[in-house]
Design an enzyme around this catalytic site. Structure first.
Site, PDB file in Angstrom:
ATOM      1  N   SER A   8      32.009  34.926  36.654  1.00 16.62           N
ATOM      2  CA  SER A   8      31.122  35.498  37.668  1.00 16.62           C
ATOM      3  C   SER A   8      31.132  37.015  37.535  1.00 16.62           C
ATOM      4  O   SER A   8      32.139  37.677  37.780  1.00 16.62           O
ATOM      5  CB  SER A   8      31.591  35.101  39.071  1.00 16.62           C
ATOM      6  OG  SER A   8      30.824  35.836  39.999  1.00 16.62           O
ATOM      7  N   HIS A  33      27.566  33.970  34.745  1.00 13.87           N
ATOM      8  CA  HIS A  33      27.148  33.584  36.102  1.00 13.87           C
ATOM      9  C   HIS A  33      26.774  34.839  36.898  1.00 13.87           C
ATOM     10  O   HIS A  33      27.576  35.757  37.042  1.00 13.87           O
ATOM     11  CB  HIS A  33      28.284  32.824  36.786  1.00 13.87           C
ATOM     12  CG  HIS A  33      27.959  32.293  38.145  1.00 13.87           C
ATOM     13  ND1 HIS A  33      27.289  31.099  38.347  1.00 13.87           N
ATOM     14  CD2 HIS A  33      28.190  32.797  39.393  1.00 13.87           C
ATOM     15  CE1 HIS A  33      27.139  30.884  39.641  1.00 13.87           C
ATOM     16  NE2 HIS A  33      27.677  31.907  40.301  1.00 13.87           N
ATOM     17  N   ASP A  35      25.410  36.360  40.471  1.00 14.01           N
ATOM     18  CA  ASP A  35      25.286  36.076  41.900  1.00 14.01           C
ATOM     19  C   ASP A  35      24.343  37.055  42.574  1.00 14.01           C
ATOM     20  O   ASP A  35      24.714  38.203  42.837  1.00 14.01           O
ATOM     21  CB  ASP A  35      26.667  36.189  42.563  1.00 14.01           C
ATOM     22  CG  ASP A  35      27.580  35.060  42.161  1.00 14.01           C
ATOM     23  OD1 ASP A  35      27.233  33.901  42.412  1.00 14.01           O
ATOM     24  OD2 ASP A  35      28.650  35.345  41.570  1.00 14.01           O
ATOM     25  N   MET A  37      22.525  38.240  45.846  1.00 15.54           N
ATOM     26  CA  MET A  37      22.677  38.110  47.313  1.00 15.54           C
ATOM     27  C   MET A  37      21.758  39.095  48.011  1.00 15.54           C
ATOM     28  O   MET A  37      21.657  40.251  47.589  1.00 15.54           O
ATOM     29  CB  MET A  37      24.121  38.430  47.710  1.00 15.54           C
ATOM     30  CG  MET A  37      25.162  37.580  47.028  1.00 15.54           C
ATOM     31  SD  MET A  37      26.802  38.038  47.606  1.00 15.54           S
ATOM     32  CE  MET A  37      27.821  37.101  46.470  1.00 15.54           C
ATOM     33  N   HIS A  66      22.626  32.377  40.260  1.00 13.85           N
ATOM     34  CA  HIS A  66      22.925  31.725  41.530  1.00 13.85           C
ATOM     35  C   HIS A  66      22.255  32.557  42.622  1.00 13.85           C
ATOM     36  O   HIS A  66      22.725  33.636  42.958  1.00 13.85           O
ATOM     37  CB  HIS A  66      24.458  31.679  41.693  1.00 13.85           C
ATOM     38  CG  HIS A  66      24.925  31.094  42.983  1.00 13.85           C
ATOM     39  ND1 HIS A  66      26.240  31.181  43.389  1.00 13.85           N
ATOM     40  CD2 HIS A  66      24.281  30.412  43.967  1.00 13.85           C
ATOM     41  CE1 HIS A  66      26.377  30.577  44.556  1.00 13.85           C
ATOM     42  NE2 HIS A  66      25.201  30.116  44.933  1.00 13.85           N
ATOM     43  N   MET A  68      21.547  33.426  46.103  1.00 14.93           N
ATOM     44  CA  MET A  68      21.962  33.310  47.507  1.00 14.93           C
ATOM     45  C   MET A  68      21.003  34.155  48.315  1.00 14.93           C
ATOM     46  O   MET A  68      21.353  35.200  48.861  1.00 14.93           O
ATOM     47  CB  MET A  68      23.415  33.776  47.648  1.00 14.93           C
ATOM     48  CG  MET A  68      24.419  32.746  47.158  1.00 14.93           C
ATOM     49  SD  MET A  68      26.030  33.458  46.819  1.00 14.93           S
ATOM     50  CE  MET A  68      25.747  34.054  45.166  1.00 14.93           C
ATOM     51  N   MET A 137      29.642  24.566  46.281  1.00 12.46           N
ATOM     52  CA  MET A 137      30.350  25.780  46.690  1.00 12.46           C
ATOM     53  C   MET A 137      31.725  25.398  47.230  1.00 12.46           C
ATOM     54  O   MET A 137      31.833  24.596  48.164  1.00 12.46           O
ATOM     55  CB  MET A 137      29.572  26.529  47.784  1.00 12.46           C
ATOM     56  CG  MET A 137      28.332  27.264  47.315  1.00 12.46           C
ATOM     57  SD  MET A 137      28.585  28.449  45.973  1.00 12.46           S
ATOM     58  CE  MET A 137      29.810  29.571  46.662  1.00 12.46           C
ATOM     59  N   GLY A 142      29.050  34.422  49.450  1.00 15.12           N
ATOM     60  CA  GLY A 142      28.888  35.802  49.898  1.00 15.12           C
ATOM     61  C   GLY A 142      29.879  36.772  49.287  1.00 15.12           C
ATOM     62  O   GLY A 142      29.576  37.953  49.125  1.00 15.12           O
ATOM     63  N   ASP A 175      32.009  26.582  42.259  1.00 18.57           N
ATOM     64  CA  ASP A 175      32.006  28.045  42.362  1.00 18.57           C
ATOM     65  C   ASP A 175      32.755  28.494  43.611  1.00 18.57           C
ATOM     66  O   ASP A 175      32.390  28.113  44.722  1.00 18.57           O
ATOM     67  CB  ASP A 175      30.527  28.492  42.418  1.00 18.57           C
ATOM     68  CG  ASP A 175      30.353  29.994  42.476  1.00 18.57           C
ATOM     69  OD1 ASP A 175      31.327  30.728  42.302  1.00 18.57           O
ATOM     70  OD2 ASP A 175      29.189  30.421  42.685  1.00 18.57           O
ATOM     71  N   GLY A 176      33.789  29.310  43.390  1.00 17.34           N
ATOM     72  CA  GLY A 176      34.520  29.899  44.500  1.00 17.34           C
ATOM     73  C   GLY A 176      35.994  29.538  44.487  1.00 17.34           C
ATOM     74  O   GLY A 176      36.342  28.375  44.612  1.00 17.34           O
ATOM     75  N   GLY A 177      36.838  30.535  44.281  1.00 15.73           N
ATOM     76  CA  GLY A 177      38.277  30.304  44.319  1.00 15.73           C
ATOM     77  C   GLY A 177      38.814  29.435  43.203  1.00 15.73           C
ATOM     78  O   GLY A 177      39.910  28.869  43.315  1.00 15.73           O
ATOM     79  N   GLY A 197      35.486  34.244  39.043  1.00 14.61           N
ATOM     80  CA  GLY A 197      35.375  35.701  39.089  1.00 14.61           C
ATOM     81  C   GLY A 197      36.748  36.336  39.056  1.00 14.61           C
ATOM     82  O   GLY A 197      37.237  36.768  38.007  1.00 14.61           O
TER      83      GLY A 197
HETATM   84  C1  DX5 Z   1      30.559  33.631  45.914  1.00 12.81           C
HETATM   85  C2  DX5 Z   1      29.926  33.641  44.543  1.00 12.81           C
HETATM   86  C3  DX5 Z   1      30.895  33.389  43.467  1.00 12.81           C
HETATM   87  C4  DX5 Z   1      31.990  34.407  43.349  1.00 12.81           C
HETATM   88  C5  DX5 Z   1      33.172  33.695  42.779  1.00 12.81           C
HETATM   89  O1  DX5 Z   1      29.563  33.640  46.870  1.00 12.81           O
HETATM   90  O2  DX5 Z   1      28.916  32.658  44.442  1.00 12.81           O
HETATM   91  O3  DX5 Z   1      30.243  33.200  42.200  1.00 12.81           O
HETATM   92  O4  DX5 Z   1      31.668  35.510  42.571  1.00 12.81           O
HETATM   93  O5  DX5 Z   1      34.249  34.557  42.807  1.00 12.81           O
HETATM   94  P1  DX5 Z   1      35.746  34.031  42.815  1.00 12.81           P
HETATM   95  O6  DX5 Z   1      35.934  33.248  41.566  1.00 12.81           O
HETATM   96  O7  DX5 Z   1      36.536  35.299  42.862  1.00 12.81           O
HETATM   97  O8  DX5 Z   1      35.913  33.183  44.049  1.00 12.81           O
HETATM   98 ZN    ZN Z   2      28.084  32.103  42.389  1.00 13.90          ZN
END
Ligand code: DX5
Ligand code: ZN
Length: 216
Positions: A8, A33, A35, A37, A66, A68, A137, A142, A175-177, A197
Site C-alpha cells: 500500500s 495498491h 488508496d 480517499m 482502492h 474510498m 476490509m 481511512g 486490506d488493513g493490518g 502498508g
Molecule cells: C486503509 C487502506 C489500506 C492501508 C493499509 O484504509 O485501505 O490500504 O494503507 O495499511 P496497513 O497495512 O498499514 O494497515
Molecule cells: Zn486499501
C-alpha cells in the site's frame, strides 16, 4: 495460485515516487495498491489521479486502485485514463452497484468491490459472478497502521465458499493490518491478494518482508 502481495503506497515517501516505484519494480510485489480517499466516504484525504499517473509512468506492474470515495461513478473513466488496471469501489458507496461494475468493465479495467468490516459478504450473492475481485476490509478504511480485525477470517471463509460455488476466477483481497502473523492464516483461508502498508514500509528490509508475506 501464488499469493499476490500489493504494497500500500499510502505508507511510502511521496517526495520520491520514481525511486519508490523502481524499488517495488525490483521486488517480489506483483501489484501496487493505491488508496484514494476523498475526506467524505472516509475521514481522511490521501491522494488522487495525478499520483496514480505518476506511478504509472514508472511501472509496468498492475495498479490496483482502492477508491474510498463517495461518488466513484463520476471518476471511472478518469481512473482508467490515469493508468489504473483494477478499480475497486466500496459496496457502501454504490447505490447502483451493478451499473457501476458494468461501467468499470466497459473501460477495460478489472472490477472489484470492497466491503467494510460491518458489511456482510452475503450482500454480494447476486453480483458475485460479475466481479473480478472482492476486497475484504480488515480495518475500518481511512488510515494505515490500524489493528487487524480477527472476524475477517470467517468473512474470508464464507466468501471462499461463495466463490467456489460460482466456479469463476474471482480474487479475494484483504486490506488493513496485514502482518507476518496473520498473512499465512489468511492465505490458508483462501486469500489471493494481501495488501500491506505498515508491515512492509516500517520493516528494516521491505523487499525481504514482501517475500516473507508470500510475494514472488
Ligand atoms: C486503509 C487502506 C489500506 C492501508 C493499509 O484504509 O485501505 O490500504 O494503507 O495499511 P496497513 O497495512 O498499514 O494497515
Ligand atoms: Zn486499501
Amino acid at each position: 495460485m501464488k499469493t499476490i502481495v500489493a504494497p500500500s503506497l499510502l505508507s511510502c515517501d511521496f517526495s520520491r515516487i520514481k525511486e519508490e516505484a523502481e524499488y517495488l519494480n525490483e521486488s517480489a510485489a506483483q501489484w501496487f495498491h493505491l488508496d484514494v480517499m476523498d475526506g467524505v466516504f472516509v475521514p481522511n484525504i490521501s491522494f488522487g489521479l495525478p499520483i496514480i499517473e505518476a506511478f504509472r509512468k514508472h511501472t509496468e506492474k498492475t495498479l490496483d486502485v482502492h477508491a474510498m470515495i463517495a461518488k466513484p461513478d463520476d471518476f471511472i473513466q478518469d481512473f482508467k485514463s490515469a493508468g489504473a488496471d483494477i478499480l475497486t469501489v466500496h459496496y457502501e458507496a454504490c447505490t447502483h452497484l451493478h451499473r457501476t461494475i458494468d461501467a468499470i468493465k466497459q473501460t477495460g479495467m478489472k472490477a472489484g468491490v470492497a466491503l467494510n468490516p460491518h458489511t456482510p459478504v452475503s450482500v454480494l450473492t447476486e453480483i458475485i459472478h460479475d466481479l473480478d475481485m472482492v476486497l475484504i476490509m480488515s480495518v475500518n478504511p481511512g488510515f494505515g497502521g490500524q489493528k487487524f480485525i480477527p472476524h475477517t477470517y470467517s468473512k474470508v471463509r464464507y466468501l471462499r465458499s461463495l466463490i467456489d460455488q460460482v466456479e469463476q476466477e474471482i480474487l479475494i483481497e484483504v486490506d488493513g493490518g496485514v502482518n507476518l502473523e496473520n498473512a499465512p492464516i489468511l492465505v490458508k483461508e483462501g486469500v489471493d491478494v494481501l495488501v500491506a502498508g505498515s508491515t512492509i514500509y516500517k520493516s528494516e528490509d521491505p523487499k525481504e518482508t514482501i517475500v516473507k508475506l508470500g510475494g514472488g
